[in-house]
Design a protein around this motif. Sequence first.
Motif, PDB file in Angstrom:
ATOM      1  N   ALA A 166     -52.967  23.215  38.067  1.00  0.00           N
ATOM      2  CA  ALA A 166     -53.884  22.862  36.989  1.00  0.00           C
ATOM      3  C   ALA A 166     -54.247  21.395  36.925  1.00  0.00           C
ATOM      4  O   ALA A 166     -55.227  21.037  36.284  1.00  0.00           O
ATOM      5  CB  ALA A 166     -53.279  23.286  35.645  1.00  0.00           C
ATOM      6  N   ASP A 167     -53.474  20.508  37.586  1.00  0.00           N
ATOM      7  CA  ASP A 167     -53.751  19.082  37.453  1.00  0.00           C
ATOM      8  C   ASP A 167     -53.012  18.333  38.552  1.00  0.00           C
ATOM      9  O   ASP A 167     -52.067  18.848  39.157  1.00  0.00           O
ATOM     10  CB  ASP A 167     -53.281  18.576  36.085  1.00  0.00           C
ATOM     11  N   ASN A 168     -53.454  17.111  38.798  1.00  0.00           N
ATOM     12  CA  ASN A 168     -52.684  16.187  39.622  1.00  0.00           C
ATOM     13  C   ASN A 168     -51.534  15.649  38.784  1.00  0.00           C
ATOM     14  O   ASN A 168     -51.689  15.371  37.595  1.00  0.00           O
ATOM     15  CB  ASN A 168     -53.557  15.024  40.077  1.00  0.00           C
ATOM     16  N   GLY A 169     -50.401  15.466  39.389  1.00  0.00           N
ATOM     17  CA  GLY A 169     -49.231  14.966  38.674  1.00  0.00           C
ATOM     18  C   GLY A 169     -48.029  15.019  39.580  1.00  0.00           C
ATOM     19  O   GLY A 169     -48.139  15.239  40.788  1.00  0.00           O
ATOM     20  N   SER A 170     -46.874  14.872  39.017  1.00  0.00           N
ATOM     21  CA  SER A 170     -45.648  14.917  39.808  1.00  0.00           C
ATOM     22  C   SER A 170     -45.476  16.297  40.429  1.00  0.00           C
ATOM     23  O   SER A 170     -45.815  17.321  39.819  1.00  0.00           O
ATOM     24  CB  SER A 170     -44.444  14.580  38.922  1.00  0.00           C
ATOM     25  N   GLY A 171     -44.947  16.320  41.645  1.00  0.00           N
ATOM     26  CA  GLY A 171     -44.844  17.554  42.392  1.00  0.00           C
ATOM     27  C   GLY A 171     -43.894  18.563  41.781  1.00  0.00           C
ATOM     28  O   GLY A 171     -42.761  18.229  41.446  1.00  0.00           O
ATOM     29  N   TRP A 172     -44.379  19.800  41.619  1.00  0.00           N
ATOM     30  CA  TRP A 172     -43.577  20.928  41.157  1.00  0.00           C
ATOM     31  C   TRP A 172     -43.037  20.736  39.743  1.00  0.00           C
ATOM     32  O   TRP A 172     -41.945  21.179  39.421  1.00  0.00           O
ATOM     33  CB  TRP A 172     -42.465  21.238  42.156  1.00  0.00           C
ATOM     34  N   TYR A 173     -43.829  20.051  38.920  1.00  0.00           N
ATOM     35  CA  TYR A 173     -43.524  19.945  37.496  1.00  0.00           C
ATOM     36  C   TYR A 173     -44.121  21.168  36.802  1.00  0.00           C
ATOM     37  O   TYR A 173     -45.317  21.438  36.923  1.00  0.00           O
ATOM     38  CB  TYR A 173     -44.095  18.665  36.904  1.00  0.00           C
ATOM     39  N   VAL A 174     -43.295  21.903  36.075  1.00  0.00           N
ATOM     40  CA  VAL A 174     -43.698  23.113  35.373  1.00  0.00           C
ATOM     41  C   VAL A 174     -43.878  22.771  33.895  1.00  0.00           C
ATOM     42  O   VAL A 174     -42.988  22.196  33.271  1.00  0.00           O
ATOM     43  CB  VAL A 174     -42.648  24.220  35.537  1.00  0.00           C
ATOM     44  N   SER A 175     -45.023  23.135  33.333  1.00  0.00           N
ATOM     45  CA  SER A 175     -45.351  22.746  31.961  1.00  0.00           C
ATOM     46  C   SER A 175     -44.791  23.730  30.942  1.00  0.00           C
ATOM     47  O   SER A 175     -44.717  24.939  31.178  1.00  0.00           O
ATOM     48  CB  SER A 175     -46.870  22.657  31.783  1.00  0.00           C
ATOM     49  N   GLY A 176     -44.437  23.192  29.793  1.00  0.00           N
ATOM     50  CA  GLY A 176     -43.959  24.023  28.696  1.00  0.00           C
ATOM     51  C   GLY A 176     -44.129  23.309  27.381  1.00  0.00           C
ATOM     52  O   GLY A 176     -44.523  22.137  27.327  1.00  0.00           O
ATOM     53  N   ALA A 177     -43.835  24.015  26.312  1.00  0.00           N
ATOM     54  CA  ALA A 177     -43.950  23.456  24.970  1.00  0.00           C
ATOM     55  C   ALA A 177     -42.587  22.962  24.498  1.00  0.00           C
ATOM     56  O   ALA A 177     -41.554  23.577  24.785  1.00  0.00           O
ATOM     57  CB  ALA A 177     -44.482  24.504  24.001  1.00  0.00           C
ATOM     58  N   PRO A 178     -42.556  21.863  23.769  1.00  0.00           N
ATOM     59  CA  PRO A 178     -41.274  21.357  23.260  1.00  0.00           C
ATOM     60  C   PRO A 178     -40.724  22.255  22.161  1.00  0.00           C
ATOM     61  O   PRO A 178     -41.480  22.913  21.442  1.00  0.00           O
ATOM     62  CB  PRO A 178     -41.644  19.976  22.705  1.00  0.00           C
ATOM     63  N   ASP A 179     -39.408  22.282  22.049  1.00  0.00           N
ATOM     64  CA  ASP A 179     -38.755  23.001  20.959  1.00  0.00           C
ATOM     65  C   ASP A 179     -37.330  22.478  20.841  1.00  0.00           C
ATOM     66  O   ASP A 179     -36.627  22.360  21.865  1.00  0.00           O
ATOM     67  CB  ASP A 179     -38.745  24.511  21.222  1.00  0.00           C
ATOM     68  N   SER A 180     -36.904  22.180  19.644  1.00  0.00           N
ATOM     69  CA  SER A 180     -35.562  21.628  19.445  1.00  0.00           C
ATOM     70  C   SER A 180     -34.471  22.621  19.795  1.00  0.00           C
ATOM     71  O   SER A 180     -33.308  22.246  19.955  1.00  0.00           O
ATOM     72  CB  SER A 180     -35.397  21.167  17.990  1.00  0.00           C
ATOM     73  N   ARG A 181     -34.826  23.896  19.950  1.00  0.00           N
ATOM     74  CA  ARG A 181     -33.823  24.936  20.237  1.00  0.00           C
ATOM     75  C   ARG A 181     -33.606  25.157  21.732  1.00  0.00           C
ATOM     76  O   ARG A 181     -32.711  25.925  22.114  1.00  0.00           O
ATOM     77  CB  ARG A 181     -34.252  26.244  19.567  1.00  0.00           C
ATOM     78  N   TRP A 182     -34.424  24.535  22.596  1.00  0.00           N
ATOM     79  CA  TRP A 182     -34.205  24.693  24.029  1.00  0.00           C
ATOM     80  C   TRP A 182     -32.812  24.192  24.406  1.00  0.00           C
ATOM     81  O   TRP A 182     -32.285  23.250  23.801  1.00  0.00           O
ATOM     82  CB  TRP A 182     -35.213  23.876  24.827  1.00  0.00           C
ATOM     83  N   SER A 183     -32.241  24.788  25.426  1.00  0.00           N
ATOM     84  CA  SER A 183     -31.045  24.220  26.072  1.00  0.00           C
ATOM     85  C   SER A 183     -31.527  23.422  27.273  1.00  0.00           C
ATOM     86  O   SER A 183     -31.946  24.000  28.282  1.00  0.00           O
ATOM     87  CB  SER A 183     -30.088  25.331  26.530  1.00  0.00           C
ATOM     88  N   ASP A 184     -31.481  22.103  27.171  1.00  0.00           N
ATOM     89  CA  ASP A 184     -31.939  21.278  28.289  1.00  0.00           C
ATOM     90  C   ASP A 184     -31.094  21.509  29.538  1.00  0.00           C
ATOM     91  O   ASP A 184     -31.603  21.399  30.653  1.00  0.00           O
ATOM     92  CB  ASP A 184     -31.905  19.798  27.886  1.00  0.00           C
TER      93      ASP A 184
END
Length: 330
Positions: A287-305
Amino acid sequence: MPAIRHLPLLALLVLAACDGGSPTGGGEPGGETGGGDGDQPGLGIGASLNGRRPFPADNPWNQDVSREPVDPNSAALIAACGTRGLHADFGTVYDGAPNGIPYVVVAGGQGRVPVTFDYDDESDPGPYPIPASAPVEGGPSGTGDRHVLVIDRDNWKLYELWDAHPVNGGASWRAGSGAVFDLGSNALRPAGWTSADAAGLPVFPGLVRYDEVVEQKAIRHALRFTCPVTRRAYVHPARHFASSRTDANLPPMGMRVRLRADFDVSGFPPSARVILQAMKTYGMLLADNGSGWYVSGAPDSRWSDDELASLSRVRSTDFEVVRMGTIVTQ
């Protein structure tokens, strides 16, 4: 890390000499009609869509590509994006701001505000239903792509801005570009048009979201990813390119990659397994130029980083390119 900023097609004429940088186990809900028959989405920042899937079932974002043939130039195209592990470009907090591309769900009565665009010739005119409290990618002082994504749940429309800045406390906005998508339609942007993304695609449907991964325990659409250098070309469903390079071994915007069917996901934590299964079934769209193999997502305080970080164990060489259709270079 935000993707490299992009410019619409006309700006490429000015930047033609530039290289690389972007100018521009739970049950699945039942069958769908139009945008899906899940429960009514919630309201607010990061609200759950409660199983409702944007766009019709036969939309490219929602296409099962697990049995599609591999593109004959797959190996070269995969290598062009870099040899490395996946990176979840989302999570809880990064550098003091919510980590990822945020969104807000509003009701149909949300007040509309005017928006001015730097590239108004390829932007859908306002007004847009943007609340004054709408989250901006990177936070209020963010210097990256500054996406603003708004879903009107009652009219089932998506409003997206790139490089968005509130004016007078949100009484109006200015942005680099903007696009409006009918979430019950398969209509594409006009050929050659950007959107709030370099490929002319919507951003929101390609995000990894907490409500799908943890609540629904299934992602039923393709994901969004970036590559460092792309080709001056695009392939369906993309509508716009963001490079001056013409090497056929560079990936065009809209290229779809898929995690190989034989990749073993059993050793990954639960949230990562859901994400990886989506990569097998629906793949990821460039979808865009950027860092290689970066997968996009939405932020959420409940994610387990920590769970999301396990995705780095998946290497770029574990992917293959799904056979592409007509490649547009003009």
